[in-house]
Design a protein around this motif. Structure first.
Motif, PDB file in Angstrom:
ATOM      1  N   GLY A   8       1.579 -29.681 137.059  1.00  0.00           N
ATOM      2  CA  GLY A   8       1.907 -30.985 137.562  1.00  0.00           C
ATOM      3  C   GLY A   8       3.358 -31.109 137.812  1.00  0.00           C
ATOM      4  O   GLY A   8       4.259 -31.133 136.587  1.00  0.00           O
ATOM      5  N   LEU A  43       7.009 -40.054 145.727  1.00  0.00           N
ATOM      6  CA  LEU A  43       5.865 -40.924 146.352  1.00  0.00           C
ATOM      7  C   LEU A  43       6.533 -42.425 146.887  1.00  0.00           C
ATOM      8  O   LEU A  43       5.995 -42.924 147.941  1.00  0.00           O
ATOM      9  N   VAL A  79      -4.090 -25.436 140.201  1.00  0.00           N
ATOM     10  CA  VAL A  79      -5.131 -24.987 138.898  1.00  0.00           C
ATOM     11  C   VAL A  79      -6.578 -25.214 139.892  1.00  0.00           C
ATOM     12  O   VAL A  79      -6.704 -26.509 140.017  1.00  0.00           O
ATOM     13  N   THR A 153       0.480 -49.774 149.024  1.00  0.00           N
ATOM     14  CA  THR A 153       0.683 -48.780 149.876  1.00  0.00           C
ATOM     15  C   THR A 153       0.413 -49.071 151.350  1.00  0.00           C
ATOM     16  O   THR A 153       1.276 -48.907 152.382  1.00  0.00           O
TER      17      THR A 153
HETATM   18  C1  LIG Z   1       3.245 -45.376 148.500  1.00  0.00           C
HETATM   19  C2  LIG Z   1       3.372 -45.363 147.185  1.00  0.00           C
HETATM   20  C3  LIG Z   1       4.401 -46.079 146.696  1.00  0.00           C
HETATM   21  C4  LIG Z   1       4.803 -46.435 145.240  1.00  0.00           C
HETATM   22  N1  LIG Z   1       5.618 -47.075 144.864  1.00  0.00           N
HETATM   23  C5  LIG Z   1       6.254 -47.231 143.534  1.00  0.00           C
HETATM   24  C6  LIG Z   1       7.122 -47.912 143.112  1.00  0.00           C
HETATM   25  O1  LIG Z   1       7.519 -48.785 143.860  1.00  0.00           O
HETATM   26  N2  LIG Z   1       7.382 -47.949 141.757  1.00  0.00           N
HETATM   27  C7  LIG Z   1       6.660 -47.002 140.752  1.00  0.00           C
HETATM   28  O2  LIG Z   1       6.882 -47.094 139.891  1.00  0.00           O
HETATM   29  N3  LIG Z   1       5.633 -46.364 141.420  1.00  0.00           N
HETATM   30  C8  LIG Z   1       5.347 -46.471 142.722  1.00  0.00           C
HETATM   31  N4  LIG Z   1       4.375 -45.577 143.178  1.00  0.00           N
HETATM   32  C9  LIG Z   1       3.453 -44.887 142.142  1.00  0.00           C
HETATM   33  C10 LIG Z   1       4.025 -43.470 141.634  1.00  0.00           C
HETATM   34  O3  LIG Z   1       4.321 -42.902 142.847  1.00  0.00           O
HETATM   35  C11 LIG Z   1       3.025 -42.669 140.686  1.00  0.00           C
HETATM   36  O4  LIG Z   1       2.685 -43.654 139.744  1.00  0.00           O
HETATM   37  C12 LIG Z   1       3.685 -41.576 140.313  1.00  0.00           C
HETATM   38  O5  LIG Z   1       3.831 -40.526 141.240  1.00  0.00           O
HETATM   39  C13 LIG Z   1       2.993 -40.772 139.317  1.00  0.00           C
HETATM   40  O6  LIG Z   1       3.419 -39.782 138.723  1.00  0.00           O
HETATM   41  P1  LIG Z   1       2.477 -38.617 138.379  1.00  0.00           P
HETATM   42  O7  LIG Z   1       3.364 -37.720 137.915  1.00  0.00           O
HETATM   43  O8  LIG Z   1       1.291 -38.932 137.243  1.00  0.00           O
HETATM   44  O9  LIG Z   1       1.603 -38.032 139.365  1.00  0.00           O
HETATM   45  P2  LIG Z   1       2.374 -37.468 140.816  1.00  0.00           P
HETATM   46  O10 LIG Z   1       3.948 -38.083 141.076  1.00  0.00           O
HETATM   47  O11 LIG Z   1       1.258 -37.907 142.041  1.00  0.00           O
HETATM   48  O12 LIG Z   1       2.356 -35.917 140.567  1.00  0.00           O
HETATM   49  C14 LIG Z   1       1.330 -35.034 140.383  1.00  0.00           C
HETATM   50  C15 LIG Z   1       1.574 -33.659 140.794  1.00  0.00           C
HETATM   51  O13 LIG Z   1       0.795 -32.686 140.371  1.00  0.00           O
HETATM   52  C16 LIG Z   1       0.343 -31.953 141.244  1.00  0.00           C
HETATM   53  N5  LIG Z   1      -1.128 -31.497 141.243  1.00  0.00           N
HETATM   54  C17 LIG Z   1      -2.163 -32.072 141.512  1.00  0.00           C
HETATM   55  N6  LIG Z   1      -3.105 -31.578 141.069  1.00  0.00           N
HETATM   56  C18 LIG Z   1      -2.736 -30.234 140.964  1.00  0.00           C
HETATM   57  C19 LIG Z   1      -3.343 -29.092 140.658  1.00  0.00           C
HETATM   58  N7  LIG Z   1      -4.797 -28.836 140.751  1.00  0.00           N
HETATM   59  N8  LIG Z   1      -2.687 -27.835 140.454  1.00  0.00           N
HETATM   60  C20 LIG Z   1      -1.318 -27.733 140.211  1.00  0.00           C
HETATM   61  N9  LIG Z   1      -0.464 -29.127 140.836  1.00  0.00           N
HETATM   62  C21 LIG Z   1      -1.394 -29.943 140.934  1.00  0.00           C
HETATM   63  C22 LIG Z   1       0.859 -32.480 142.535  1.00  0.00           C
HETATM   64  O14 LIG Z   1       1.105 -31.497 143.446  1.00  0.00           O
HETATM   65  C23 LIG Z   1       2.110 -33.155 142.027  1.00  0.00           C
HETATM   66  O15 LIG Z   1       3.250 -32.465 142.153  1.00  0.00           O
HETATM   67  C24 LIG Z   1       3.922 -45.656 144.455  1.00  0.00           C
HETATM   68  C25 LIG Z   1       2.938 -44.737 145.105  1.00  0.00           C
HETATM   69  C26 LIG Z   1       2.739 -44.547 146.068  1.00  0.00           C
HETATM   70  C27 LIG Z   1       1.620 -43.759 146.750  1.00  0.00           C
END
Ligand SMILES: Cc1cc2nc3c(=O)[nH]c(=O)nc-3n(C[C@H](O)[C@H](O)[C@H](O)COP(=O)(O)OP(=O)(O)OC[C@H]3O[C@@H](n4cnc5c(N)ncnc54)[C@H](O)[C@@H]3O)c2cc1C
Length: 370
Positions: A8, A43, A79, A153
């Motif tokens: 990720g 995001l 993955v 969202t």
């Molecule tokens: C519209 C919107 C507004 C938001 N506003 C806020 C805000 O104002 N403040 C805040 O704190 N949070 C906000 N969020 C939430 C925040 O964006 C998420 O909590 C955050 O992105 C989570 O991070 P993460 O690394 O867990 O997942 P993500 O950022 O989703 O990253 C996951 C990564 O894993 C990769 N991946 C997925 N599956 C696979 C696979 N099978 N193989 C290889 N790679 C893979 C994806 O391509 C991605 O790059 C918002 C979200 C959205 C959608």
């Protein structure tokens, strides 16, 4: 050397790699970083692609420079499967064995089994917003656009659509459909819900509350109450679920299938497997962590620090939830203004929260791109 694999390249993955640099872990471990596209997506600001603030490229960053800086290998591949018993990761064309795993793959849009959901346009990742924008460009003036879901969202997309419509003289009729009785239903702050609703209505957005969507058709949506809402475009923002990859894994789960982690960010029952960010369900002393960017980053930092501690035979540290569900903290972009939600009672709608949101984005993107 033992092999650590990070999956990720979102907030959790990037924070994990930054912590690897800080903790100088490349001397102690062989490290591989895997991301579907090798690209970070910011995001929280993507709805602004619809509003026309900037093109999609403004909200993404190549992960290669960060991987180079850390001195680790970046694999751009999806993955497909993780065999947790064999400690093996299956990619498109190869397999990798690991000793430690950090799974930060975020979430996916959930359609809750609604019929015809393929006709709806999800609003989650950059590619989704590009498709929405292309569809909007082909939409005739005066058309109706329906947004399903009035969560964070949904409101951001509705606000962005108002801006899009104005800028492009489209005179769109924007409708938001929400199953619950209030907007921002998961945020425990009634004042914020009331303010957000009033603001959207003043901008001409129509809100249909207390009825869900039961079917999506190419020309509209059918509501629980039997009504059919003709729409040129249906945008789906109604919910998230864990990815199919997690569905296939035999690990402790909760709710829609979120991976249960301990305060150490270790997956319950596993010594070598950490799952920071949106992919997990983290509950500490009765407090549930919200799915937020900073929360994901802090959890990933703890995960990497704990892997180092494990290697050194030291006691593991616990994460402290900074964004608990019962004390929401959020900045919700709504087009002309942004809503600051802080705790159960503070809700402020204005331009300053937008400046703060932009500043956070600028700082984060600058750090990643540098
Ligand atoms: C519209 C919107 C507004 C938001 N506003 C806020 C805000 O104002 N403040 C805040 O704190 N949070 C906000 N969020 C939430 C925040 O964006 C998420 O909590 C955050 O992105 C989570 O991070 P993460 O690394 O867990 O997942 P993500 O950022 O989703 O990253 C996951 C990564 O894993 C990769 N991946 C997925 N599956 C696979 C696979 N099978 N193989 C290889 N790679 C893979 C994806 O391509 C991605 O790059 C918002 C979200 C959205 C959608």
């Amino acid at each position: 050397m033992k092999h650590l694999v990070i999956i990720g390249g979102g907030f959790a993955g990037v924070s994990a790699v930054r912590t690897i640099i800080k903790e100088k872990l490349t001397d102690k471990l062989e490290i591989t970083w895997i991301d579907k596209k090798g690209v970070f997506e910011y995001l929280p600001s993507l709805p602004e692609i619809i509003a026309g603030r900037a093109g999609p490229e403004a909200f993404i960053a190549d992960l290669e420079p960060l991987a180079d800086k850390a001195g680790i290998k970046l694999v751009k591949s999806e993955v497909k499967e993780i065999d947790i018993d064999e400690r093996r990761i299956k990619l498109d064309k190869e397999s990798l064995d690991y000793d430690y795993l950090v799974l930060g793959i975020g979430a996916e849009i959930s359609y809750f089994g609604v019929k015809g959901c393929k006709c709806a346009y999800p609003a989650y990742r950059v590619d989704d917003y590009i498709k929405i924008l292309n569809k909007l460009e082909r939409t005739s003036p005066g058309s109706r656009v329906t947004v399903v879901g009035a969560g964070l969202t949904g409101l951001e997309v509705a606000g962005a659509l108002v801006n899009y419509s104005k800028k492009n003289s489209k005179d769109l009729e924007i409708v938001v459909v929400e199953k619950m009785e209030r907007v921002l239903p998961v945020l425990d702050n009634l004042k914020a819900s009331v303010k957000a609703r009033r603001f959207l209505e003043n901008m001409g957005v129509r809100l249909i509350m207390g009825t869900g969507v039961v079917r999506v058709e190419p020309d509209g949506v059918e509501l629980e109450n039997g009504a059919f809402l003709e729409s040129a475009l249906v945008i789906w923002t109604a919910g998230l679920k864990p990815s199919k990859l997690v569905d296939k894994m035999n690990v402790p789960k909760r709710g829609r299938g979120w991976i249960i982690v301990e305060p150490t960010v270790r997956v319950r029952g596993f010594e070598n497997f950490y799952a920071p960010g949106d992919v997990n369900c983290m509950i500490i002393n009765g407090k549930i962590a919200m799915k937020m960017a900073e929360e994901a980053m802090l959890q990933a930092e703890v995960a990497i620090k704990n892997i180092k501690r494990e290697l050194e035979g030291r006691r593991l540290i616990s994460h402290k939830i900074k964004f608990p569900i019962d004390f929401p903290k959020s900045l919700v972009y709504m087009g002309r203004k942004t809503l600051l939600v802080y705790g159960k009672h503070v809700a402020y709608l204005g331009k300053i929260p937008y400046i703060v949101k932009r500043y956070i984005e600028w700082k984060e993107m600058r750090r990643i791109k540098a």
